[in-house]
Design an enzyme around this catalytic site. Structure first.
Site: not given
Ligand code: AGP
Length: 609
Positions: A2, A27, A74, A98-99, A482, A486, A489, A505, A604
């Site tokens: 959060c 967050r 969150w 937060n936590g 990657e 992208k 997500e 395979h 994030k």
């Molecule tokens: C990437 O687009 C993601 N949202 C996610 O995979 C992210 O890279 C992952 O949660 C790791 O985060 P960090 O680099 O802040 O540790």
């Protein structure tokens, strides 16, 4: 995970807190709330959903007062609804948190037996009741918070008000981030820097177990037992504008376009031309320690893990040190063999990812050296590491990581060069040549970004695809992973990344005229092999979007779409081919109308395991 914000000063707290929360929405954004104090008059407003819902409530019923706390949530305990939204109140005590409080069930039981009634399903409400319980006994707000926090187990960053002592704001931290901003006669507290940047650049980073008390005339920082601590503030150089959208439709697009600058900043000042070496200020390891390394573990999550996969190629090629790479959430459950000559390298944009932090503690516990590549200065992971290589991407707000990824690749390359020099595997001239290619990269990234409208046109054709396959080989395979991440997500289209040579395979069975296949086929050592893999896709009717390099013409006419990035060295090609991956996913998501910067179910920084 959060975001929290607190304010105590002479201005109206509510607009400051709302602005701060807006900058922290990355967050978490499933509910938001605020509490202000005007003398002992308490205003609390909470709303399910995004911050805008809270703002609408405040327009009708303003929160008045120059002390306040706010929260963007969150969900971890309890549904994302209004009842579970923070702040939580018990008696005269109001808390944002937060936590995760791990012993909340036993504390709840104990408090219920003492007559406390709970409204929400959250662990946070426990803190409010615990403080209230102590306050009823001793009548001292500060003492009550200290006593309550000594009883909780788990992680917290809290900001707490008491309507009986309205001239006091208390904040404390254990395991979750918390930063203090110092203004002229006013204090701010927040989970992250951007929340306060438009008010102050003077910030103090609280450490675990630290406790701050703010009154209109002073601030004091102590440990939980009350022993006063001297803390130095740091001047943050990020401008408020860097934390805003700067005219782009989405943070993600802005962050894609920022890559030439972010990469140039990450390169800057690290080349020692005379010695033909790389200077990494905070690496925390001597030349002898670097030269003595016999194994490197790279550990990260998500996009940062993909960066690590490329890093393995860099380090093994340039320094000839064997690299093992792990997903952080797996690492500590396999009892890794770490010796004093091994280095554990964590990669994290946020520096707060719980799985990566836990892996760090595992590695440290086994006695190995720990270094991280991180974007957020003084984050939990960077503070807990023996050394840090910072990426200078600036704040990344879009949930989909873009500029953090490419700057991580640059930092990994620099680290590999440094290791190569220390281990005697690279000469000064070789190192200089590699750096020369790196110095030319920002301009090449700019040229790649100029392909944006071409990529947007291609994206339009594939908006209705149900699945995507991404193929790459060697150091392009992580870019395929990657690209697929992208796309899924932010557009919610199912996508898979696969090593091109492995397609035969199994996944080849998926190919038909409805499956778009993105093939990473720049001119490198495996070019011809990947062209053959691509032909296999074309022969089965698959729609190929090829990402090639240089003046490629061989593929014209064979593929549905051809995107050509500039030429660079084989090592640096993954950085360039990442850009079309980002832009393709971005435009498909925009055409689909999804929430690009805050995709569903994601946040994030993932500060829960
Ligand atoms: C990437 O687009 C993601 N949202 C996610 O995979 C992210 O890279 C992952 O949660 C790791 O985060 P960090 O680099 O802040 O540790």
């Amino acid at each position: 995970m959060c975001g929290i914000v607190g304010y105590l000063g002479s201005q109206e707290a509510s607009p400051i807190i709302i602005e701060g929360l807006r900058r922290l929405e990355y967050r978490g954004y499933d509910s938001a709330g605020i509490c202000t104090l005007d003398g002992s008059t308490t205003s609390i407003s909470r709303a399910e959903g995004k911050l805008i819902n809270l703002e609408n409530i405040l327009r009708e019923t303003p929160a008045i007062g120059s002390r306040g706390i706010g929260h963007t949530r969150w969900a971890t305990h309890g549904k994302p609804n209004e009842i579970n939204a923070h702040p939580h109140k018990a008696g005269n005590i109001i808390v944002v948190h937060n936590g995760i409080i791990e012993n909340y069930l036993s504390l709840k039981k104990q408090l219920q037996q003492q007559g406390h009634k709970f409204n929400s399903e959250t662990d946070t409400e426990i803190i409010a009741h615990l403080v209230d319980e102590h306050f009823n006994e001793c009548g001292d707000f500060e003492k009550s918070v200290r006593l309550a926090l000594a009883e909780v187990r788990g992680a917290y960053a809290v900001a707490i008000l008491c309507s009986d002592e309205p001239d006091k704001l208390i904040a404390a931290k254990l395991g979750s981030p918390l930063v203090i901003g110092q203004g002229e006669g006013e204090y701010f507290v927040a989970s992250d820097i951007p929340a306060m940047l438009s008010h102050t650049r003077e910030m103090i980073f609280l450490e675990d177990g630290e406790f701050a008390v703010f009154t209109p005339s002073k601030m004091s920082i102590s440990d939980l037992a009350g022993n006063l601590l001297e803390k130095q503030s740091k001047t943050i150089t990020w401008s408020p504008l860097m934390a805003e959208k700067g005219g782009y439709k989405h943070f993600m697009l802005k962050e894609i376009y920022e890559q030439p600058r972010a990469i140039a900043d990450t390169i800057a000042g690290r080349l020692q031309s005379d010695e033909g070496d790389i200077y990494l200020e905070d690496l925390g390891l001597t030349q002898e320690q670097l030269a003595g390394l016999d194994k490197i573990f790279i550990i990260a999550c998500g996009t940062s893990w993909h960066a690590g996969l490329v890093g393995k190629f860099y380090i093994e090629k340039l320094a000839r040190i064997p690299v093992e790479i792990d997903i952080a959430s797996e690492f500590r459950y396999r009892d890794p063999i770490i010796t004093e000559n091994s280095l554990t390298l964590l990669i994290s944009q946020s520096g707060e990812t719980a799985d990566t932090l836990a892996a760090l503690h595992e590695a440290k516990g086994k006695g190995g050296k720990v270094v991280c590549i991180c974007n957020v200065v003084d984050s939990s992971i960077s503070r807990a590491s023996d050394g840090v290589v910072y990426t200078h991407a600036g704040p990344e707000i879009g949930v989909a990581s873009t500029k953090a990824f490419t700057t991580q690749l640059v930092a990994l390359y620099q680290l590999a060069l440094k290791l190569g020099r220390a281990c005697g595997k690279l000469t000064a001239d070789e190192c200089r040549n590699h750096v020369e290619a790196l110095l030319a990269l920002p301009r090449k990234i700019e040229e790649t970004i100029e392909l944006d409208s071409e990529i947007e046109k291609i994206a339009r054709e594939y908006v209705n695809a149900r699945d995507f396959l991404y193929l790459g080989r060697g150091n392009q395979y992580p870019i395929a992973l990657e690209g697929a991440l992208k796309l899924k997500e932010i557009s919610y289209i199912h996508a898979e990344g696969y090593p091109a040579g492995e397609m035969k395979h199994g996944p080849i069975a998926l190919i038909d005229e409805n499956l778009p296949v993105v093939v990473l086929v720049p001119r490198n050592a495996t070019y011809e092999k990947v062209v053959s893999n691509m032909e296999e896709v074309c022969a089965r009717g698959g729609k190929v979007i090829a990402i090639a390099s240089g003046e490629e013409s061989e593929l014209e006419g064979k593929v549905e779409a051809l995107i050509k990035v500039p030429e660079t060295t084989e090592d640096l090609l993954p950085i360039l081919t990442s850009i079309p991956m980002q832009l393709l996913a971005y435009h498909i998501a925009v055409f689909k109308g999804t929430d690009v910067d805050q995709p569903r179910n994601l946040a994030k920084s993932v500060t829960v395991e």
